[in-house]
Design an enzyme around this catalytic site. Structure first.
Site, PDB file in Angstrom:
ATOM      1  N   LEU A  72      -0.432   6.201  -7.806  1.00 53.40           N
ATOM      2  CA  LEU A  72      -1.072   6.747  -6.606  1.00 53.40           C
ATOM      3  C   LEU A  72       0.014   7.097  -5.589  1.00 53.40           C
ATOM      4  O   LEU A  72       0.277   6.331  -4.654  1.00 53.40           O
ATOM      5  CB  LEU A  72      -2.071   5.726  -6.053  1.00 53.40           C
ATOM      6  N   ASP A  73       0.628   8.247  -5.820  1.00 55.38           N
ATOM      7  CA  ASP A  73       1.712   8.659  -4.926  1.00 55.38           C
ATOM      8  C   ASP A  73       1.145   9.093  -3.566  1.00 55.38           C
ATOM      9  O   ASP A  73       0.108   9.747  -3.502  1.00 55.38           O
ATOM     10  CB  ASP A  73       2.491   9.828  -5.549  1.00 55.38           C
ATOM     11  N   GLU A  91       8.732  10.255 -10.331  1.00 58.25           N
ATOM     12  CA  GLU A  91       8.399  11.351  -9.407  1.00 58.25           C
ATOM     13  C   GLU A  91       9.274  12.583  -9.608  1.00 58.25           C
ATOM     14  O   GLU A  91       8.777  13.707  -9.703  1.00 58.25           O
ATOM     15  CB  GLU A  91       8.569  10.852  -7.956  1.00 58.25           C
ATOM     16  N   ASP A 143       3.681   7.321 -11.614  1.00 59.95           N
ATOM     17  CA  ASP A 143       3.384   6.811 -10.273  1.00 59.95           C
ATOM     18  C   ASP A 143       1.864   6.903 -10.133  1.00 59.95           C
ATOM     19  O   ASP A 143       1.315   8.008 -10.032  1.00 59.95           O
ATOM     20  CB  ASP A 143       4.091   7.674  -9.224  1.00 59.95           C
ATOM     21  N   ASP A 191      -3.240   0.955  -4.996  1.00 64.90           N
ATOM     22  CA  ASP A 191      -2.059   1.175  -5.853  1.00 64.90           C
ATOM     23  C   ASP A 191      -2.181   0.282  -7.088  1.00 64.90           C
ATOM     24  O   ASP A 191      -1.949   0.710  -8.215  1.00 64.90           O
ATOM     25  CB  ASP A 191      -0.761   0.769  -5.129  1.00 64.90           C
ATOM     26  N   GLU A 237       5.698   2.971 -11.397  1.00 62.80           N
ATOM     27  CA  GLU A 237       6.391   2.754 -10.122  1.00 62.80           C
ATOM     28  C   GLU A 237       5.982   1.413  -9.508  1.00 62.80           C
ATOM     29  O   GLU A 237       6.731   0.795  -8.761  1.00 62.80           O
ATOM     30  CB  GLU A 237       6.043   3.893  -9.158  1.00 62.80           C
ATOM     31  N   GLU A 238       4.792   0.967  -9.807  1.00 61.46           N
ATOM     32  CA  GLU A 238       4.258  -0.257  -9.190  1.00 61.46           C
ATOM     33  C   GLU A 238       4.653  -1.538  -9.922  1.00 61.46           C
ATOM     34  O   GLU A 238       4.260  -2.624  -9.504  1.00 61.46           O
ATOM     35  CB  GLU A 238       2.733  -0.171  -9.082  1.00 61.46           C
ATOM     36  N   ASP A 294       8.101  -1.681  -1.441  1.00 59.31           N
ATOM     37  CA  ASP A 294       6.975  -1.212  -0.630  1.00 59.31           C
ATOM     38  C   ASP A 294       5.802  -2.194  -0.751  1.00 59.31           C
ATOM     39  O   ASP A 294       5.532  -2.683  -1.846  1.00 59.31           O
ATOM     40  CB  ASP A 294       6.453   0.152  -1.132  1.00 59.31           C
TER      41      ASP A 294
HETATM   42  P1  AHM Z   1       5.185   6.433  -2.339  1.00 57.13           P
HETATM   43  O1  AHM Z   1       5.419   6.574  -3.828  1.00 57.13           O
HETATM   44  O2  AHM Z   1       5.474   5.052  -1.853  1.00 57.13           O
HETATM   45  O3  AHM Z   1       3.843   6.936  -1.932  1.00 57.13           O
HETATM   46  O4  AHM Z   1       6.316   7.323  -1.593  1.00 57.13           O
HETATM   47  C1  AHM Z   1       6.554   8.626  -2.010  1.00 57.13           C
HETATM   48  C2  AHM Z   1       6.204   9.602  -0.928  1.00 57.13           C
HETATM   49  C3  AHM Z   1       6.220  11.018  -1.427  1.00 57.13           C
HETATM   50  O5  AHM Z   1       4.942  11.410  -1.835  1.00 57.13           O
HETATM   51  C4  AHM Z   1       6.666  11.790  -0.216  1.00 57.13           C
HETATM   52  O6  AHM Z   1       7.309  12.999  -0.535  1.00 57.13           O
HETATM   53  C5  AHM Z   1       7.591  10.836   0.449  1.00 57.13           C
HETATM   54  O7  AHM Z   1       7.186   9.538   0.074  1.00 57.13           O
HETATM   55  C6  AHM Z   1       7.512  10.954   1.938  1.00 57.13           C
HETATM   56  O8  AHM Z   1       8.429  10.154   2.538  1.00 57.13           O
HETATM   57  P2  AHM Z   1       8.744  10.267   4.112  1.00 57.13           P
HETATM   58  O9  AHM Z   1       7.546   9.659   4.775  1.00 57.13           O
HETATM   59  O10 AHM Z   1       9.992   9.471   4.286  1.00 57.13           O
HETATM   60  O11 AHM Z   1       8.902  11.724   4.460  1.00 57.13           O
HETATM   61 MG    MG Z   2       5.462   7.667  -5.254  1.00 63.91          MG
END
Ligand code: AHM
Ligand code: MG
Length: 278
Positions: free
Chosen positions: A85-86, A226, A83, A41, A64-65, A35
């Protein structure tokens, strides 16, 4: 454990400030899962690392980063997977985002999980901790997190939140979601797992799923950062968390960034998931 929770509180206060005051644009960097990282982040990750570096009971952390683990104190007892900043891609639309923490001993899996915490940055900042039980706290003006209440799931609830591209869902998943709506459930999906799961916990029940899809056969959400923390929180609150068939906390990741399909919910909704995956 108290000092770990304190480090999380200090990080949360600093991250909340960043969200409210700093630039929410993308950086040029790509993280371990591929990502593109937002500047926030990266900054949130650094804040958490800085706060954990002050805690002698922390042996190691992994974010996660970041691709790799960061050693902290050789004699520390705890490993922390987080994680920072989820849901950060939702910052531009001013939706709630969160920080998620799993506290482990010896190994990053469900059997070795000791506690889990998440912070939700919404209209107010709240923290939910699962240790002996599940408690919710609210950040006050004076910088303290005040205890609000314990969280407990009912046996069933009418909130439904399913992620993943619908055209990539399996027939089984389509059938499950259809049956849930036929029972009277309502769609509640913001795209941030912290607010989406928080809503299910606070309203007493329902189902959150991020299934295996044709484009993400192993799901999207990462076990260590997560899935395990929320599985731990849901079980402690009287709910259940499975990958479709197996208990999530029984899974062993091969790599810290491994993902898994996941279903979190109240007991009746998880029974339904199992029925559709027989
Ligand atoms: P991130 O850690 O890159 O922010 O991604 C995790 C997020 C979750 O918070 C969420 O449930 C999911 O990605 C949503 O994905 P989608 O957009 O495919 O529904
Ligand atoms: Mg996340």
């Amino acid at each position: 454990m108290v000092e770990i929770f304190d480090a999380i509180k200090k990080s949360a206060i600093r991250i909340k400030w960043l969200i409210e005051n700093e630039d929410a644009s993308y950086s040029q960097n790509i993280n371990a899962t591929g990502d593109t990282q937002l500047k926030l982040d990266i900054k949130s990750d650094l804040i958490i690392e800085e706060e954990f570096k002050k805690i002698s009971s922390v042996k190691e952390i992994i974010s996660e980063e970041k691709e790799n683990k960061t050693p902290i104190y050789e004699n520390g007892k705890y490993l922390v997977g987080y994680d920072p900043l989820d849901g950060s891609s939702l910052l531009d639309v001013n939706f709630s985002v969160g920080s998620i923490f799993g506290i482990y001993k010896n190994a990053y899996d469900g059997k070795h999980m000791i506690a889990a915490v998440y912070v939700i940055y919404g209209p107010v900042t709240q923290m939910v901790t699962a240790y002996e039980d599940v408690g919710m706290y609210k950040l006050n003006e004076d910088g303290d997190f005040a205890f609000i209440k314990s969280l407990e799931l009912k046996d069933s609830g009418l909130i439904n939140a399913s992620g993943g591209t619908h055209t990539g869902w399996s027939k089984k998943h389509h059938n499950l979601i259809e049956e849930i709506y036929e029972r009277g459930a309502r769609l509640r999906y913001s795209g941030g797992m912290v607010p989406d799961l928080h809503q299910i916990l606070l309203k007493g029940g329902g189902l959150f799923s991020y299934p295996s899809t044709s484009d993400t056969p192993k799901g999207k959400l990462r076990m260590v950062f997560e899935v395990f923390p929320f599985a731990f929180i849901f079980e402690k609150a009287g709910g259940e968390a499975i990958d479709g068939k197996r208990r999530l906390l029984d899974l062993i990741p091969m790599h810290p960034h491994d993902t898994t399909p996941c279903y979190f919910g109240s007991k009746k909704e998880i029974e339904l998931v199992l029925k559709h995956n027989e």
